[in-house]
Write a protein that holds these residues in place. Structure first.
Motif, PDB file in Angstrom:
ATOM      1  N   TYR A 159       0.811  -1.220   0.000  1.00 14.06           N
ATOM      2  CA  TYR A 159       0.000   0.000   0.000  1.00 14.06           C
ATOM      3  C   TYR A 159       0.843   1.267   0.000  1.00 14.06           C
ATOM      4  O   TYR A 159       0.326   2.357   0.229  1.00 14.06           O
ATOM      5  CB  TYR A 159      -0.980  -0.026   1.177  1.00 14.06           C
ATOM      6  CG  TYR A 159      -1.999  -1.126   0.993  1.00 14.06           C
ATOM      7  CD1 TYR A 159      -2.867  -1.124  -0.093  1.00 14.06           C
ATOM      8  CD2 TYR A 159      -2.064  -2.200   1.863  1.00 14.06           C
ATOM      9  CE1 TYR A 159      -3.777  -2.142  -0.294  1.00 14.06           C
ATOM     10  CE2 TYR A 159      -2.981  -3.223   1.675  1.00 14.06           C
ATOM     11  CZ  TYR A 159      -3.829  -3.187   0.594  1.00 14.06           C
ATOM     12  OH  TYR A 159      -4.728  -4.200   0.398  1.00 14.06           O
ATOM     13  N   GLU A 160       2.134   1.124  -0.279  1.00 10.13           N
ATOM     14  CA  GLU A 160       3.063   2.251  -0.427  1.00 10.13           C
ATOM     15  C   GLU A 160       3.023   3.201   0.766  1.00 10.13           C
ATOM     16  O   GLU A 160       2.997   4.417   0.626  1.00 10.13           O
ATOM     17  CB  GLU A 160       2.793   2.992  -1.728  1.00 10.13           C
ATOM     18  CG  GLU A 160       2.972   2.107  -2.949  1.00 10.13           C
ATOM     19  CD  GLU A 160       2.636   2.787  -4.260  1.00 10.13           C
ATOM     20  OE1 GLU A 160       2.233   3.972  -4.269  1.00 10.13           O
ATOM     21  OE2 GLU A 160       2.778   2.120  -5.293  1.00 10.13           O
ATOM     22  N   ILE A 161       3.036   2.628   1.953  1.00 15.94           N
ATOM     23  CA  ILE A 161       3.035   3.430   3.177  1.00 15.94           C
ATOM     24  C   ILE A 161       4.463   3.898   3.414  1.00 15.94           C
ATOM     25  O   ILE A 161       5.357   3.094   3.636  1.00 15.94           O
ATOM     26  CB  ILE A 161       2.493   2.607   4.364  1.00 15.94           C
ATOM     27  CG1 ILE A 161       1.035   2.245   4.086  1.00 15.94           C
ATOM     28  CG2 ILE A 161       2.637   3.383   5.663  1.00 15.94           C
ATOM     29  CD1 ILE A 161       0.442   1.255   5.056  1.00 15.94           C
ATOM     30  N   GLN A 162       4.647   5.206   3.351  1.00 15.12           N
ATOM     31  CA  GLN A 162       5.979   5.791   3.439  1.00 15.12           C
ATOM     32  C   GLN A 162       6.406   6.104   4.860  1.00 15.12           C
ATOM     33  O   GLN A 162       7.589   6.257   5.132  1.00 15.12           O
ATOM     34  CB  GLN A 162       6.041   7.074   2.602  1.00 15.12           C
ATOM     35  CG  GLN A 162       5.711   6.859   1.143  1.00 15.12           C
ATOM     36  CD  GLN A 162       6.716   5.963   0.443  1.00 15.12           C
ATOM     37  OE1 GLN A 162       7.916   6.128   0.617  1.00 15.12           O
ATOM     38  NE2 GLN A 162       6.235   5.002  -0.323  1.00 15.12           N
ATOM     39  N   GLY A 163       5.456   6.240   5.761  1.00 15.11           N
ATOM     40  CA  GLY A 163       5.785   6.570   7.138  1.00 15.11           C
ATOM     41  C   GLY A 163       4.610   6.272   8.050  1.00 15.11           C
ATOM     42  O   GLY A 163       3.493   6.085   7.599  1.00 15.11           O
ATOM     43  N   VAL A 164       4.888   6.225   9.337  1.00 17.02           N
ATOM     44  CA  VAL A 164       3.853   5.964  10.323  1.00 17.02           C
ATOM     45  C   VAL A 164       3.810   7.119  11.315  1.00 17.02           C
ATOM     46  O   VAL A 164       4.813   7.820  11.471  1.00 17.02           O
ATOM     47  CB  VAL A 164       4.104   4.616  11.056  1.00 17.02           C
ATOM     48  CG1 VAL A 164       3.919   3.464  10.110  1.00 17.02           C
ATOM     49  CG2 VAL A 164       5.474   4.569  11.711  1.00 17.02           C
ATOM     50  N   PRO A 165       2.681   7.351  11.951  1.00 13.98           N
ATOM     51  CA  PRO A 165       1.436   6.619  11.819  1.00 13.98           C
ATOM     52  C   PRO A 165       0.744   6.892  10.483  1.00 13.98           C
ATOM     53  O   PRO A 165       0.823   7.988   9.940  1.00 13.98           O
ATOM     54  CB  PRO A 165       0.585   7.122  12.983  1.00 13.98           C
ATOM     55  CG  PRO A 165       1.139   8.474  13.317  1.00 13.98           C
ATOM     56  CD  PRO A 165       2.591   8.423  12.963  1.00 13.98           C
ATOM     57  N   TYR A 166       0.107   5.858   9.993  1.00 10.57           N
ATOM     58  CA  TYR A 166      -0.681   5.912   8.759  1.00 10.57           C
ATOM     59  C   TYR A 166      -2.018   5.285   9.115  1.00 10.57           C
ATOM     60  O   TYR A 166      -2.068   4.131   9.545  1.00 10.57           O
ATOM     61  CB  TYR A 166       0.022   5.134   7.651  1.00 10.57           C
ATOM     62  CG  TYR A 166      -0.703   5.126   6.323  1.00 10.57           C
ATOM     63  CD1 TYR A 166      -0.564   6.180   5.433  1.00 10.57           C
ATOM     64  CD2 TYR A 166      -1.508   4.045   5.959  1.00 10.57           C
ATOM     65  CE1 TYR A 166      -1.207   6.163   4.206  1.00 10.57           C
ATOM     66  CE2 TYR A 166      -2.142   4.029   4.726  1.00 10.57           C
ATOM     67  CZ  TYR A 166      -1.991   5.090   3.858  1.00 10.57           C
ATOM     68  OH  TYR A 166      -2.632   5.069   2.644  1.00 10.57           O
ATOM     69  N   THR A 167      -3.084   6.045   8.976  1.00 10.69           N
ATOM     70  CA  THR A 167      -4.394   5.600   9.436  1.00 10.69           C
ATOM     71  C   THR A 167      -5.371   5.519   8.270  1.00 10.69           C
ATOM     72  O   THR A 167      -5.460   6.445   7.466  1.00 10.69           O
ATOM     73  CB  THR A 167      -4.936   6.573  10.505  1.00 10.69           C
ATOM     74  OG1 THR A 167      -3.957   6.704  11.543  1.00 10.69           O
ATOM     75  CG2 THR A 167      -6.241   6.080  11.091  1.00 10.69           C
ATOM     76  N   LEU A 168      -6.087   4.401   8.205  1.00  8.91           N
ATOM     77  CA  LEU A 168      -7.112   4.194   7.194  1.00  8.91           C
ATOM     78  C   LEU A 168      -8.465   4.039   7.863  1.00  8.91           C
ATOM     79  O   LEU A 168      -8.577   3.364   8.888  1.00  8.91           O
ATOM     80  CB  LEU A 168      -6.835   2.920   6.386  1.00  8.91           C
ATOM     81  CG  LEU A 168      -5.605   2.916   5.498  1.00  8.91           C
ATOM     82  CD1 LEU A 168      -5.359   1.509   4.956  1.00  8.91           C
ATOM     83  CD2 LEU A 168      -5.781   3.900   4.352  1.00  8.91           C
ATOM     84  N   ILE A 169      -9.474   4.646   7.274  1.00 13.64           N
ATOM     85  CA  ILE A 169     -10.847   4.405   7.690  1.00 13.64           C
ATOM     86  C   ILE A 169     -11.471   3.549   6.608  1.00 13.64           C
ATOM     87  O   ILE A 169     -11.543   3.949   5.442  1.00 13.64           O
ATOM     88  CB  ILE A 169     -11.633   5.707   7.869  1.00 13.64           C
ATOM     89  CG1 ILE A 169     -10.993   6.553   8.953  1.00 13.64           C
ATOM     90  CG2 ILE A 169     -13.087   5.400   8.203  1.00 13.64           C
ATOM     91  CD1 ILE A 169     -11.619   7.909   9.126  1.00 13.64           C
ATOM     92  N   LEU A 170     -11.880   2.350   6.989  1.00 14.59           N
ATOM     93  CA  LEU A 170     -12.476   1.409   6.045  1.00 14.59           C
ATOM     94  C   LEU A 170     -13.981   1.386   6.228  1.00 14.59           C
ATOM     95  O   LEU A 170     -14.481   1.452   7.356  1.00 14.59           O
ATOM     96  CB  LEU A 170     -11.930  -0.001   6.280  1.00 14.59           C
ATOM     97  CG  LEU A 170     -10.409  -0.170   6.357  1.00 14.59           C
ATOM     98  CD1 LEU A 170     -10.062  -1.629   6.580  1.00 14.59           C
ATOM     99  CD2 LEU A 170      -9.739   0.365   5.112  1.00 14.59           C
ATOM    100  N   GLY A 171     -14.686   1.254   5.108  1.00 13.14           N
ATOM    101  CA  GLY A 171     -16.129   1.064   5.179  1.00 13.14           C
ATOM    102  C   GLY A 171     -16.431  -0.366   5.585  1.00 13.14           C
ATOM    103  O   GLY A 171     -15.531  -1.208   5.706  1.00 13.14           O
TER     104      GLY A 171
END
Length: 186
Positions: A159-171
């Protein structure tokens, strides 16, 4: 801190943010239709709250596909692979973090408090981490929910996450509706 500079501006826009959330709810739910389920209502309010908290400054493009289905990762609390089906059917907040990340440590209790208040699912994915460190970080943040290990970083690379924190809101369908990079403060 740029977030602190936004607080007076956001405070002045409180009513405007609430009105946007109400209009958004009416747009997806006209008044003549039956009331939506509690899960949909929670999701609408969760998106509105996260948008207000973030000041819309750290939103990033959302990844494609069934993110929830991809969370078939080792659990930090057991020697088994997590079954993401346990979270399906309800909005879910997924936080990618690292045990050594100070911003992650600050965001974890905030995210946990928000998801508990809204009655939505939450999962924390510790990237390039070992189980003991991930469990210690989750415990230090007061979080006792789903803790997953992306030990070699495969999922974060996907998912090409370049840094943290990385937050997703999923349906409820498991697809990403919003993505945020960096600390999302209260």
């Amino acid at each position: 801190d740029p977030a602190l500079e936004l607080l007076p501006e956001l405070a002045g826009q409180r009513e405007q943010i609430i009105e946007i959330a109400r209009r958004f709810r009416r747009a997806i739910h006209p008044s003549r239709m039956p009331l939506p389920s509690a899960g949909i209502q929670s999701f609408v309010w969760l998106v509105a709250l996260v948008a207000a908290i973030s000041g819309c400054a750290k939103s990033v493009p959302t990844p494609d596909g069934d993110i929830l289905g991809a969370l078939q990762l080792p659990q930090a609390t057991a020697d088994t692979i997590f079954d993401p089906g346990a979270l399906r059917g309800k909005p879910t907040l997924v936080m990618f973090a690292s045990p050594s990340c100070g911003y992650c440590a600050k965001e974890l209790p905030i995210a946990h408090k928000l998801t508990t208040a809204e009655g939505v699912n939450m999962a924390v994915v510790y990237v390039k981490s070992k189980k003991p460190a991930a469990l210690a970080a989750a415990k230090a943040g007061g979080y006792d929910g789903v803790v997953l290990i992306d030990g070699d970083g495969t999922l974060s690379r996907k998912y090409e996450i370049q840094g943290v924190p990385y937050t997703l809101i999923l349906g409820a369908d498991g697809h990403a509706k919003k993505a945020f990079r960096g600390l999302q403060e209260e």
